[in-house]
Scaffold this motif. Sequence first.
Motif, mmCIF file in Angstrom:
data_model
loop_
_atom_site.group_PDB
_atom_site.id
_atom_site.type_symbol
_atom_site.label_atom_id
_atom_site.label_comp_id
_atom_site.label_asym_id
_atom_site.label_seq_id
_atom_site.Cartn_x
_atom_site.Cartn_y
_atom_site.Cartn_z
ATOM 1 N N GLY A 16 34.517 42.158 -34.120
ATOM 2 C CA GLY A 16 34.088 43.142 -33.131
ATOM 3 C C GLY A 16 34.268 42.537 -31.744
ATOM 4 O O GLY A 16 33.729 41.466 -31.465
ATOM 5 N N LEU A 17 35.039 43.174 -30.892
ATOM 6 C CA LEU A 17 35.346 42.668 -29.551
ATOM 7 C C LEU A 17 34.751 43.613 -28.516
ATOM 8 O O LEU A 17 35.084 44.795 -28.496
ATOM 9 C CB LEU A 17 36.869 42.577 -29.367
ATOM 10 N N ASN A 18 33.847 43.100 -27.669
ATOM 11 C CA ASN A 18 33.284 43.869 -26.561
ATOM 12 C C ASN A 18 33.681 43.199 -25.256
ATOM 13 O O ASN A 18 33.641 41.969 -25.155
ATOM 14 C CB ASN A 18 31.761 43.938 -26.632
ATOM 15 N N GLU A 19 34.034 43.995 -24.261
ATOM 16 C CA GLU A 19 34.402 43.467 -22.953
ATOM 17 C C GLU A 19 33.702 44.273 -21.866
ATOM 18 O O GLU A 19 33.626 45.497 -21.962
ATOM 19 C CB GLU A 19 35.919 43.538 -22.748
ATOM 20 N N PHE A 58 33.375 39.591 -19.023
ATOM 21 C CA PHE A 58 32.461 39.011 -20.004
ATOM 22 C C PHE A 58 32.888 39.520 -21.371
ATOM 23 O O PHE A 58 33.011 40.722 -21.595
ATOM 24 C CB PHE A 58 31.011 39.407 -19.720
ATOM 25 N N VAL A 59 33.134 38.586 -22.291
ATOM 26 C CA VAL A 59 33.635 38.918 -23.626
ATOM 27 C C VAL A 59 32.607 38.513 -24.677
ATOM 28 O O VAL A 59 32.073 37.407 -24.643
ATOM 29 C CB VAL A 59 34.972 38.180 -23.893
ATOM 30 N N GLU A 60 32.357 39.425 -25.602
ATOM 31 C CA GLU A 60 31.533 39.148 -26.780
ATOM 32 C C GLU A 60 32.418 39.349 -28.003
ATOM 33 O O GLU A 60 33.126 40.356 -28.095
ATOM 34 C CB GLU A 60 30.379 40.141 -26.909
ATOM 35 N N VAL A 61 32.372 38.396 -28.930
ATOM 36 C CA VAL A 61 33.126 38.527 -30.174
ATOM 37 C C VAL A 61 32.147 38.346 -31.332
ATOM 38 O O VAL A 61 31.524 37.300 -31.458
ATOM 39 C CB VAL A 61 34.261 37.483 -30.265
#
Length: 187
Positions: A93-96, A163-166
């Motif tokens: 899951g990739l959030n930016e 800002f990246v969340e993986v």
Amino acid sequence: MRTLSRPVRVLAGLVAFATLASVPVTASAVPAGDVAAGPYERVQATVSWTVYAPTVTYGLPRSGFQRIPCPGTEAGISVDYGSQATRSSRWIGLNEYDGRPCLDGPDGVTRYTTFWVRGAKAVVNGDCANDRPTCASTTAALVKQGAYTTVRLPGANGRSATFVEVYTQNLALADIKRFVRGLVPVR
């Protein structure tokens, strides 16, 4: 019968997905005639921050792509590869977002390690044992079970940082690092 090469099939799939994607784009956001613009490129045309797209997905199909609201700033994106259907499923899951976290990260994870990508420090958090909401440490096996990685990647092409969340399920630490290091700025 001649079959199309993999890059041509991938491009055709992206064109088909771009046609069906629900990401809103203003009439002038994508240059006229740019029919091959995919969802990452279409979002990049509408935001001031740098959109990053993965170059490594381990063959997992993209299973979701959506804009997500972030109070006080531009909407971010949330992209899924693979599935979380079972505990043995592989998923990314990739959030930016526009340079800062939009929401608090998940409960039930703790810092496992850090690594460098594009001059920024990425933090890998692994699941807590027995699904506990907090813990003092985690293990490589728990990181593979479920991990939450964050990094603030630099801006590119005149745009601001991201800002990246993986989020991952059933990916080893080496695979997580390869995925994050494979994120590239969209033009």
